[in-house]
Scaffold this active site. Sequence first.
Site, short mmCIF file in Angstrom:
data_model
loop_
_atom_site.label_atom_id
_atom_site.label_comp_id
_atom_site.label_asym_id
_atom_site.label_seq_id
_atom_site.Cartn_x
_atom_site.Cartn_y
_atom_site.Cartn_z
N LYS A 3 0.82 -1.21 0.00
CA LYS A 3 0.00 0.00 0.00
C LYS A 3 0.86 1.27 0.00
O LYS A 3 2.07 1.20 0.23
CB LYS A 3 -0.93 -0.04 1.22
CG LYS A 3 -1.99 -1.15 1.17
CD LYS A 3 -2.91 -1.08 2.39
CE LYS A 3 -4.04 -2.07 2.33
NZ LYS A 3 -4.95 -1.94 3.51
N ASN B 79 -2.01 0.46 6.76
CA ASN B 79 -1.49 -0.77 7.36
C ASN B 79 -0.66 -1.61 6.41
O ASN B 79 -0.63 -2.84 6.50
CB ASN B 79 -2.62 -1.57 8.01
CG ASN B 79 -3.70 -1.94 7.02
OD1 ASN B 79 -3.59 -1.66 5.83
ND2 ASN B 79 -4.74 -2.61 7.50
P1 IDP Z 1 -7.93 -6.48 5.89
O1 IDP Z 1 -7.11 -5.56 5.01
O2 IDP Z 1 -7.13 -6.96 7.09
O3 IDP Z 1 -8.58 -7.60 5.12
P2 IDP Z 1 -10.57 -5.23 5.99
O4 IDP Z 1 -11.52 -5.36 7.14
O5 IDP Z 1 -10.89 -5.99 4.74
O6 IDP Z 1 -9.11 -5.61 6.55
O7 IDP Z 1 -10.46 -3.68 5.67
C1 IDP Z 1 -9.87 -3.24 4.45
C2 IDP Z 1 -8.96 -2.08 4.77
O8 IDP Z 1 -9.74 -0.99 5.25
C3 IDP Z 1 -7.94 -2.32 5.89
O9 IDP Z 1 -6.78 -3.01 5.48
C4 IDP Z 1 -7.62 -0.90 6.32
O10 IDP Z 1 -6.74 -0.26 5.39
C5 IDP Z 1 -9.01 -0.26 6.24
N1 IDP Z 1 -9.73 -0.35 7.51
C6 IDP Z 1 -10.29 -1.45 8.08
N2 IDP Z 1 -10.89 -1.17 9.25
C7 IDP Z 1 -10.70 0.16 9.45
C8 IDP Z 1 -11.09 1.07 10.51
O11 IDP Z 1 -11.73 0.69 11.50
N3 IDP Z 1 -10.69 2.37 10.35
C9 IDP Z 1 -10.00 2.81 9.26
N4 IDP Z 1 -9.62 2.00 8.26
C10 IDP Z 1 -9.96 0.69 8.35
#
Ligand code: IDP
Length: 142
Positions: free
Chosen positions: A11, A114
Amino acid sequence: MAVQRTLSIIKPDAVAKNVIGDIIRRFEENGLSVIAARMTHLTAEQAGRFYAVHRERPFYRDLCAYMSSGPILALVLEGKNAVALNRQLMGATNPAEAEPGTIRADHADSIEANAVHGSDSEENAATEIAFFFGDLDIHARA
Ligand code: IDP
Ligand code: MG
Protein backbone atom coordinates in the site's frame (compact mmCIF):
# COMPACT_ATOMS: atom_id res chain seq x y z
CA MET A 1 -2.88 -28.09 0.78
CA ALA A 2 -3.19 -27.13 -2.86
CA VAL A 3 -1.19 -24.51 -4.66
CA GLN A 4 -3.18 -21.26 -4.67
CA ARG A 5 -2.84 -17.71 -5.97
CA THR A 6 -3.63 -14.60 -3.97
CA LEU A 7 -3.51 -10.85 -4.53
CA SER A 8 -1.14 -8.79 -2.40
CA ILE A 9 -0.93 -5.01 -2.49
CA ILE A 10 1.97 -3.10 -1.00
CA LYS A 11 0.00 0.00 0.00
CA PRO A 12 1.02 3.69 -0.38
CA ASP A 13 2.46 4.01 3.15
CA ALA A 14 4.79 1.03 2.69
CA VAL A 15 5.87 2.13 -0.81
CA ALA A 16 6.63 5.60 0.60
CA LYS A 17 8.75 4.02 3.37
CA ASN A 18 10.82 2.14 0.78
CA VAL A 19 10.14 -1.28 2.31
CA ILE A 20 8.97 -3.05 -0.87
CA GLY A 21 12.06 -5.28 -0.80
CA ASP A 22 11.63 -6.22 2.84
CA ILE A 23 8.00 -7.23 2.25
CA ILE A 24 8.73 -9.30 -0.87
CA ARG A 25 11.64 -10.99 0.97
CA ARG A 26 9.18 -12.19 3.63
CA PHE A 27 6.92 -13.69 0.95
CA GLU A 28 9.79 -15.47 -0.79
CA GLU A 29 11.37 -16.76 2.42
CA ASN A 30 8.03 -18.30 3.38
CA GLY A 31 7.48 -20.23 0.17
CA LEU A 32 5.46 -17.74 -1.90
CA SER A 33 6.56 -16.76 -5.41
CA VAL A 34 5.78 -13.47 -7.17
CA ILE A 35 4.14 -14.48 -10.47
CA ALA A 36 2.91 -10.99 -11.48
CA ALA A 37 3.81 -7.46 -10.38
CA ARG A 38 2.54 -4.01 -11.34
CA MET A 39 3.17 -0.59 -9.83
CA THR A 40 0.25 1.76 -10.31
CA HIS A 41 -1.34 4.84 -8.76
CA LEU A 42 -5.08 4.33 -8.35
CA THR A 43 -7.61 7.11 -8.66
CA ALA A 44 -10.05 7.41 -5.75
CA GLU A 45 -12.73 6.01 -8.07
CA GLN A 46 -10.61 2.93 -8.85
CA ALA A 47 -9.80 2.43 -5.17
CA GLY A 48 -13.52 2.67 -4.47
CA ARG A 49 -14.25 -0.08 -6.98
CA PHE A 50 -11.55 -2.32 -5.52
CA TYR A 51 -12.93 -1.85 -1.99
CA ALA A 52 -16.63 -1.77 -3.02
CA VAL A 53 -17.42 -4.47 -0.45
CA HIS A 54 -16.68 -1.86 2.25
CA ARG A 55 -18.80 0.97 0.75
CA GLU A 56 -21.22 1.07 3.68
CA ARG A 57 -18.44 1.23 6.28
CA PRO A 58 -17.75 4.61 7.99
CA PHE A 59 -14.08 4.50 6.92
CA TYR A 60 -14.78 3.89 3.19
CA ARG A 61 -14.21 7.47 1.97
CA ASP A 62 -10.97 7.83 3.94
CA LEU A 63 -9.83 4.40 2.74
CA CYS A 64 -10.34 5.42 -0.91
CA ALA A 65 -8.41 8.68 -0.33
CA TYR A 66 -5.56 6.82 1.37
CA MET A 67 -5.35 4.06 -1.26
CA SER A 68 -5.13 6.71 -3.99
CA SER A 69 -2.62 8.91 -2.11
CA GLY A 70 0.46 7.43 -3.79
CA PRO A 71 1.76 4.54 -5.85
CA ILE A 72 1.09 0.94 -4.83
CA LEU A 73 2.60 -2.35 -5.92
CA ALA A 74 0.09 -5.05 -6.83
CA LEU A 75 1.45 -8.60 -6.75
CA VAL A 76 0.12 -12.06 -7.50
CA LEU A 77 1.61 -14.55 -5.05
CA GLU A 78 1.58 -18.27 -5.72
CA GLY A 79 2.32 -21.14 -3.37
CA LYS A 80 0.86 -23.80 -1.14
CA ASN A 81 -2.00 -22.40 0.94
CA ALA A 82 -1.14 -18.93 -0.43
CA VAL A 83 -4.33 -17.16 0.70
CA ALA A 84 -4.05 -18.06 4.40
CA LEU A 85 -0.24 -17.95 4.42
CA ASN A 86 -0.23 -14.39 3.09
CA ARG A 87 -2.82 -13.34 5.71
CA GLN A 88 -0.64 -14.90 8.41
CA LEU A 89 2.48 -13.05 7.21
CA MET A 90 0.49 -9.76 7.06
CA GLY A 91 -0.85 -9.89 10.63
CA ALA A 92 -4.08 -8.40 11.98
CA THR A 93 -5.73 -5.39 10.29
CA ASN A 94 -4.99 -3.23 13.34
CA PRO A 95 -1.20 -3.17 13.80
CA ALA A 96 -1.70 -2.81 17.56
CA GLU A 97 -3.18 -6.33 17.45
CA ALA A 98 -0.78 -7.83 14.89
CA GLU A 99 1.50 -10.66 16.01
CA PRO A 100 5.13 -9.58 16.53
CA GLY A 101 7.22 -10.23 13.41
CA THR A 102 4.32 -9.79 10.98
CA ILE A 103 4.46 -7.23 8.17
CA ARG A 104 1.84 -5.02 9.82
CA ALA A 105 3.47 -5.20 13.25
CA ASP A 106 6.73 -4.04 11.70
CA HIS A 107 5.57 -1.56 9.04
CA ALA A 108 1.97 -0.40 9.54
CA ASP A 109 1.27 3.11 10.89
CA SER A 110 -2.41 2.69 11.78
CA ILE A 111 -5.50 0.53 11.25
CA GLU A 112 -5.98 2.40 7.96
CA ALA A 113 -2.39 2.85 6.73
CA ASN A 114 -1.49 -0.77 7.36
CA ALA A 115 1.16 -1.51 4.73
CA VAL A 116 -0.41 -4.42 2.86
CA HIS A 117 -3.58 -5.91 1.44
CA GLY A 118 -4.20 -9.64 1.06
CA SER A 119 -7.18 -11.49 -0.41
CA ASP A 120 -9.32 -13.22 2.22
CA SER A 121 -10.54 -16.21 0.14
CA GLU A 122 -9.64 -18.01 -3.09
CA GLU A 123 -12.83 -16.71 -4.69
CA ASN A 124 -12.05 -13.08 -3.80
CA ALA A 125 -8.42 -13.63 -4.87
CA ALA A 126 -9.58 -14.52 -8.39
CA THR A 127 -11.73 -11.37 -8.60
CA GLU A 128 -9.00 -9.14 -7.15
CA ILE A 129 -6.29 -10.60 -9.41
CA ALA A 130 -8.50 -9.90 -12.45
CA PHE A 131 -8.91 -6.27 -11.25
CA PHE A 132 -5.18 -5.64 -11.80
CA PHE A 133 -3.91 -8.32 -14.19
CA GLY A 134 -4.78 -10.06 -17.45
CA ASP A 135 -3.89 -13.68 -18.17
CA LEU A 136 -0.81 -12.64 -20.18
CA ASP A 137 0.61 -10.72 -17.17
CA ILE A 138 0.69 -13.81 -14.94
CA HIS A 139 3.60 -16.27 -15.09
CA ALA A 140 2.82 -19.47 -13.17
CA ARG A 141 5.84 -21.09 -11.55
CA ALA A 142 4.32 -24.01 -9.64
P1 IDP B 1 -7.93 -6.48 5.89
O1 IDP B 1 -7.11 -5.56 5.01
O2 IDP B 1 -7.13 -6.96 7.09
O3 IDP B 1 -8.58 -7.60 5.12
P2 IDP B 1 -10.57 -5.23 5.99
O4 IDP B 1 -11.52 -5.36 7.14
O5 IDP B 1 -10.89 -5.99 4.74
O6 IDP B 1 -9.11 -5.61 6.55
O7 IDP B 1 -10.46 -3.68 5.67
C1 IDP B 1 -9.87 -3.24 4.45
C2 IDP B 1 -8.96 -2.08 4.77
O8 IDP B 1 -9.74 -0.99 5.25
C3 IDP B 1 -7.94 -2.32 5.89
O9 IDP B 1 -6.78 -3.01 5.48
C4 IDP B 1 -7.62 -0.90 6.32
O10 IDP B 1 -6.74 -0.26 5.39
C5 IDP B 1 -9.01 -0.26 6.24
N1 IDP B 1 -9.73 -0.35 7.51
C6 IDP B 1 -10.29 -1.45 8.08
N2 IDP B 1 -10.89 -1.17 9.25
C7 IDP B 1 -10.70 0.16 9.45
C8 IDP B 1 -11.09 1.07 10.51
O11 IDP B 1 -11.73 0.69 11.50
N3 IDP B 1 -10.69 2.37 10.35
C9 IDP B 1 -10.00 2.81 9.26
N4 IDP B 1 -9.62 2.00 8.26
C10 IDP B 1 -9.96 0.69 8.35
MG1 MG C 1 -10.04 -7.53 3.68
